[in-house]
Scaffold this active site. Structure first.
Site, PDB file in Angstrom:
ATOM      1  NE  ARG A   9     -15.150  -6.422  -1.938  1.00  0.00           N
ATOM      2  CZ  ARG A   9     -14.692  -5.417  -2.668  1.00  0.00           C
ATOM      3  NH1 ARG A   9     -13.380  -5.245  -2.795  1.00  0.00           N
ATOM      4  NH2 ARG A   9     -15.514  -4.605  -3.285  1.00  0.00           N
ATOM      5  CB  CYS A  57     -11.099  -6.165  -9.062  1.00  0.00           C
ATOM      6  SG  CYS A  57     -10.694  -4.535  -9.752  1.00  0.00           S
TER       7      CYS A  57
END
Length: 290
Positions: free
Chosen positions: A187, A245
């Site tokens: 990611r 995050c």
């Protein structure tokens, strides 16, 4: 004080004259379990929890409504404070949070309590799977509610300054200090993005997946190993460190790991879900931080 507690230490603490308040914060990132039904932390709690624990809803009590500030923005402090008092949290009472094992949700509760001034909060290392003591079903708890229900606490949240980053602060820290991206490496690199509209990372941020904080059993790696891990990324005491995050949940776990290592860190609560809500913000892809 150590920010984590082992299952055996927790068992001893629960038998002590000053037992901790227990927060059950079971939650999952995925919207559906293998059965196809959304994960229900409240139902998981009802089926069995550590005796005396009180369920806390991450989405409703540890975060506010999703929107431009991200999927899990900071909670309304009135709502958060009420939830903590309902659970029996007082300023002078120790608190232990646990979840289903991954540690993210428990770390979010830990971080919020620490950020708002509670001096004695720990996370059960390894979560509920590490607990080998008895479990209590909700029906049993209700049958003994008069004896076991926690007394109303007196905790009033008072946020600390400097522990929270906004988007501009995160961008600046990526240039002046160390900004860690706690998501999975793919990611960070922008190879996949299952949740947010854009893949990649904040320019200058360094990849530091949360999964590397723990061993195969889901317990935190020793403090010395964590210090070495973060030191290789330039995150050491005396250097400004921040973490983000996807939505400020797994990043709280990274802040907790840094705490175990003895390294203070700020949390960018909005994280990638807030960053990508503004198409004008720059996005970097690939393994290079820039």
């Amino acid at each position: 004080m150590n920010a984590i507690i082992s299952a055996s230490e927790l068992a001893d603490a629960l038998r002590s004259e000053r037992p901790p308040v227990l927060l059950d914060v079971r939650w999952q990132l995925s919207t559906a379990a293998a059965s196809g039904q959304p994960f229900d932390g409240r139902a998981a709690y009802a089926s069995g929890h550590i005796p005396g624990a009180v369920f806390v809803d991450l989405d409703r009590e540890l975060a506010s409504t999703p929107g431009p500030r991200g999927r899990h923005p900071l909670p309304d402090l009135v709502v958060f404070g009420a939830a903590m008092r309902r659970a029996g949290v007082s300023a002078g009472t120790p608190v232990v949070a646990y979840d289903g094992g991954i540690g993210w949700a428990a770390a979010r509760a830990w971080w919020l309590l620490r950020w708002t001034g509670h001096p004695d909060v720990r996370v059960l290392d390894g979560g509920l799977p590490a607990w080998d003591g008895p479990l209590e079903a909700e029906a049993e708890a209700e049958a003994e509610a008069e004896a076991s229900a926690p007394a109303e606490g007196d905790f009033v949240p008072k946020p600390a300054e400097g522990a929270v980053l906004d988007a501009d602060g995160a961008a600046a820290l990526a240039r002046s200090g160390v900004l860690l991206d706690a998501r999975a490496g793919e990611r960070y690199r922008g190879e996949v993005e299952p949740i947010d509209p854009v893949g990649g990372h904040i320019p200058g941020a360094l990849s530091a997946p949360t999964s590397d904080n723990v061993d195969a059993d889901g317990r935190f790696r020793p403090a010395a190993e964590l210090r070495a891990r973060f030191g290789e990324l330039g995150a050491t005491r005396g250097v400004p460190v921040g973490v983000y995050c996807g939505s400020g949940v797994s990043a709280a776990h990274e802040v907790l790991a840094l705490e175990v290592a003895g390294i203070p860190a700020a949390l960018y609560v909005g994280s990638w879900s807030e960053w990508t809500s503004d198409p004008a913000r720059p996005v970097a892809v690939g393994p290079d931080p820039q």
